[in-house]
Design a protein around this motif. Structure first.
Motif, PDB file in Angstrom:
ATOM      1  N   ARG A 194      -7.030   9.843  -3.814  1.00  0.00           N
ATOM      2  CA  ARG A 194      -6.147  10.344  -2.663  1.00  0.00           C
ATOM      3  C   ARG A 194      -4.965  10.654  -3.232  1.00  0.00           C
ATOM      4  NH1 ARG A 194      -9.178   7.068   0.735  1.00  0.00           N
ATOM      5  NH2 ARG A 194      -7.255   5.785   0.760  1.00  0.00           N
ATOM      6  N   ASP A 195      -4.175   9.903  -3.734  1.00  0.00           N
ATOM      7  CA  ASP A 195      -2.796   9.666  -4.109  1.00  0.00           C
ATOM      8  C   ASP A 195      -2.522  10.896  -5.292  1.00  0.00           C
ATOM      9  OD1 ASP A 195      -0.060   8.324  -4.308  1.00  0.00           O
ATOM     10  OD2 ASP A 195      -0.534   8.111  -6.299  1.00  0.00           O
TER      11      ASP A 195
ATOM     12  N   LYS B 211       2.274   2.507  -3.499  1.00  0.00           N
ATOM     13  CA  LYS B 211       1.218   2.733  -4.575  1.00  0.00           C
ATOM     14  C   LYS B 211       0.647   1.240  -5.162  1.00  0.00           C
ATOM     15  CE  LYS B 211       3.141   7.129  -5.762  1.00  0.00           C
ATOM     16  NZ  LYS B 211       2.168   8.089  -5.173  1.00  0.00           N
TER      17      LYS B 211
ATOM     18  N   GLY C 146      -3.459  14.887  -1.152  1.00  0.00           N
ATOM     19  CA  GLY C 146      -4.845  13.999  -1.118  1.00  0.00           C
ATOM     20  C   GLY C 146      -6.323  14.931  -0.904  1.00  0.00           C
TER      21      GLY C 146
ATOM     22  N   ARG D  34       3.275   3.936 -11.999  1.00  0.00           N
ATOM     23  CA  ARG D  34       2.239   4.422 -11.454  1.00  0.00           C
ATOM     24  C   ARG D  34       2.842   5.753 -10.685  1.00  0.00           C
ATOM     25  NH1 ARG D  34      -0.867   0.153  -8.433  1.00  0.00           N
ATOM     26  NH2 ARG D  34      -1.861  -0.112 -10.394  1.00  0.00           N
ATOM     27  N   HIS D  35       3.917   5.664 -10.003  1.00  0.00           N
ATOM     28  CA  HIS D  35       4.868   6.526  -9.334  1.00  0.00           C
ATOM     29  C   HIS D  35       5.011   7.973 -10.429  1.00  0.00           C
ATOM     30  CE1 HIS D  35       5.657   2.890  -7.004  1.00  0.00           C
ATOM     31  NE2 HIS D  35       5.968   3.888  -6.063  1.00  0.00           N
TER      32      HIS D  35
ATOM     33  N   ALA E   3      -7.955   5.047  -3.014  1.00  0.00           N
ATOM     34  CA  ALA E   3      -6.805   5.290  -2.962  1.00  0.00           C
ATOM     35  C   ALA E   3      -5.995   5.921  -3.874  1.00  0.00           C
ATOM     36  CB  ALA E   3      -6.154   3.864  -2.434  1.00  0.00           C
ATOM     37  N   ARG E   4      -6.351   5.431  -5.282  1.00  0.00           N
ATOM     38  CA  ARG E   4      -5.861   6.165  -6.458  1.00  0.00           C
ATOM     39  C   ARG E   4      -6.091   7.915  -6.407  1.00  0.00           C
ATOM     40  NH1 ARG E   4      -3.785   4.346 -11.255  1.00  0.00           N
ATOM     41  NH2 ARG E   4      -4.608   2.318 -11.058  1.00  0.00           N
TER      42      ARG E   4
ATOM     43  N   GLU F  42       0.702  -1.307   0.120  1.00  0.00           N
ATOM     44  CA  GLU F  42       0.056   0.058  -0.080  1.00  0.00           C
ATOM     45  C   GLU F  42       0.636   1.350   0.007  1.00  0.00           C
ATOM     46  OE1 GLU F  42      -3.862   1.802   2.526  1.00  0.00           O
ATOM     47  OE2 GLU F  42      -3.144  -0.156   3.023  1.00  0.00           O
ATOM     48  N   ASN F  43       1.933   1.061   0.833  1.00  0.00           N
ATOM     49  CA  ASN F  43       2.861   2.357   0.889  1.00  0.00           C
ATOM     50  C   ASN F  43       3.456   2.806  -0.362  1.00  0.00           C
ATOM     51  OD1 ASN F  43       2.113   2.951   3.542  1.00  0.00           O
ATOM     52  ND2 ASN F  43       3.931   1.765   4.387  1.00  0.00           N
TER      53      ASN F  43
END
Length: 300
Positions: free
Chosen positions: A64-65, A45, A70, A265-266, A61-62, A42-43
Motif C-alpha cells: 500500500r505504501d 513506515k 495505495g 525505506r522512505h 502495509a508495504r 507504523e506512521n
C-alpha cells in the motif's frame, strides 16, 4: 483450556473495572532499546524515528505504501497442492499453514500487485516474513511465476521485495524445485527486454538468495538488512574463524560489490521511479522553474 486465565481473570477484571491492555502497544528498538509507540512506528513506515533502525514491515502495509495513493490491483494466489508430503515434525505442516493464515490473513507468503509508483507502472512482489519466515514453497513459487508472466503481458518492470529464511523444509525437494522455476521466470522477463529490480530487505537468506533475489538488473537494499545464503554462526562454526563486524549486512555487501545501493525505506519509491524511467527510456519528471532575485546578464 486454562480455566484461571480464560474465565477467572476476566471476571475479576470486569468486577474491578480493569481494562485489558494490548501487549504490542510499545515496540522496543533492537539497536538502542528505545520504546516506540506502535502507531508512531507504523506512521514512520516501521522505521524507529530516533535510531533509524528498519523494523520488518508487513507485506500488506508495504505494498500500500509503495503504490501511488495505495491504489493497485492485487494478483490472485494460484491454487496449489496443500501439504503434498504430509509432513510432520513437532507439529503438522497443515496446522502450521492454518496458524500462519490466521495470523497474517494471507494464503501464503507472497503478496503481489500491479500499480503505479510515481507514475511508473510496475508489478511488485513482496514476501511476508510473518508467514512461516517468508519461506519459499510451491504456492510462493507459483505466485512469483504468475507475477512475472503478468509483468511480461503488461510490458512493465517487476520489483521484488524478498524477506525470507529460504526454502520451505516442509515441502522438501518440491520447495527446492522453485529455485530453477523462478530463475526461468526471471530470464523470460529479461528476454522481453523489461527491467527486474530487487529491493533486499531483512532478512534475505537461503534458497531465495541463491535464486531470484540475486538475479536483478539492479540490487537495492534497506539499511542493516541481513543478506546471505548461510548464517554467520554456521559459517564461523564451519571455518572455525571469527567473521568481520557487520558481515552479511547490506552495507558490507555494497562495499564488496554485491549490492548496488543502500536506500532508506522512505526513499525507495522515488529511487525506483527514477531508476525505472532511465531503464525504460522514459522522459524524466519535469524540473520546476527556479526564480532568481535578479535578472541574469546576457553574454556579450
Amino acid at each position: 483450556m486454562n480455566w484461571i486465565t480464560n474465565y477467572v481473570r476476566p471476571k475479576i477484571n470486569s468486577m474491578l473495572g480493569r481494562r485489558e491492555v494490548p501487549e504490542n502497544l510499545w515496540i522496543k528498538c533492537p539497536e538502542t532499546g528505545e520504546m516506540v509507540f506502535h502507531s508512531d512506528l507504523e506512521n514512520n513506515k516501521w522505521v524507529i524515528p530516533a535510531s533509524g533502525y528498519h523494523m520488518k514491515m508487513p507485506a500488506k502495509a508495504r505494498i500500500r505504501d509503495l503504490f501511488d495513493g495505495g491504489v493497485y490491483e492485487a494478483l490472485s494466489q494460484p491454487k496449489v497442492a496443500q501439504d503434498p508430503l504430509k509432513f510432520r515434525d513437532s507439529k503438522k505442516y497443515a496446522d502450521r499453514l492454518r496458524d500462519s493464515r490466521a495470523k497474517t490473513e494471507l494464503e501464503d507468503t507472497i503478496v503481489a500487485g500491479v500499480g503505479h509508483v510515481q507514475g511508473v507502472k510496475l508489478v511488485a512482489v513482496i514476501h511476508e516474513f510473518a508467514f512461516m519466515g517468508g519461506s519459499l514453497g510451491i504456492a510462493a513459487g507459483e505466485a512469483i511465476i504468475k507475477a512475472f508472466e503478468r509483468a511480461i503481458a503488461e510490458r512493465c518492470p517487476l520489483v521484488m521485495f524478498p524477506a525470507s529464511g529460504g526454502a520451505r523444509m516442509q515441502e522438501g525437494i518440491l520447495s527446492l524445485m522453485q529455485l530453477p522455476r523462478t530463475t526461468v521466470a526471471v530470464e523470460m522477463l529479461k528476454e522481453a527486454g523489461l527491467p527486474y529490480i530487487v529491493v533486499l530487505t531483512n532478512p534475505t537468506t537461503g534458497g531465495v538468495t541463491a535464486s531470484y533475489a540475486m538475479l536483478g538488473d539492479l540490487h537495492l537494499a534497506e539499511p542493516g538488512a541481513e543478506i546471505c545464503f548461510a548464517g554467520k554462526r554456521v559459517i564461523e562454526q564451519t571455518i572455525r574463524e571469527k567473521l568481520p563486524e557487520g558481515f552479511q549486512t547490506s552495507e558490507y555487501l555494497m562495499e564488496h560489490g554485491m549490492v548496488d545501493m543502500v536506500v532508506k525505506r522512505h526513499d525507495i519509491a522515488p529511487t525506483l521511479a527514477r531508476v525505472l524511467k532511465i531503464l525504460m527510456k522514459e522522459p524524466p519528471a519535469p524540473m520546476l522553474a527556479v526564480e532568481h532575485d535578479a535578472p541574469v546578464a546576457e553574454p556579450a
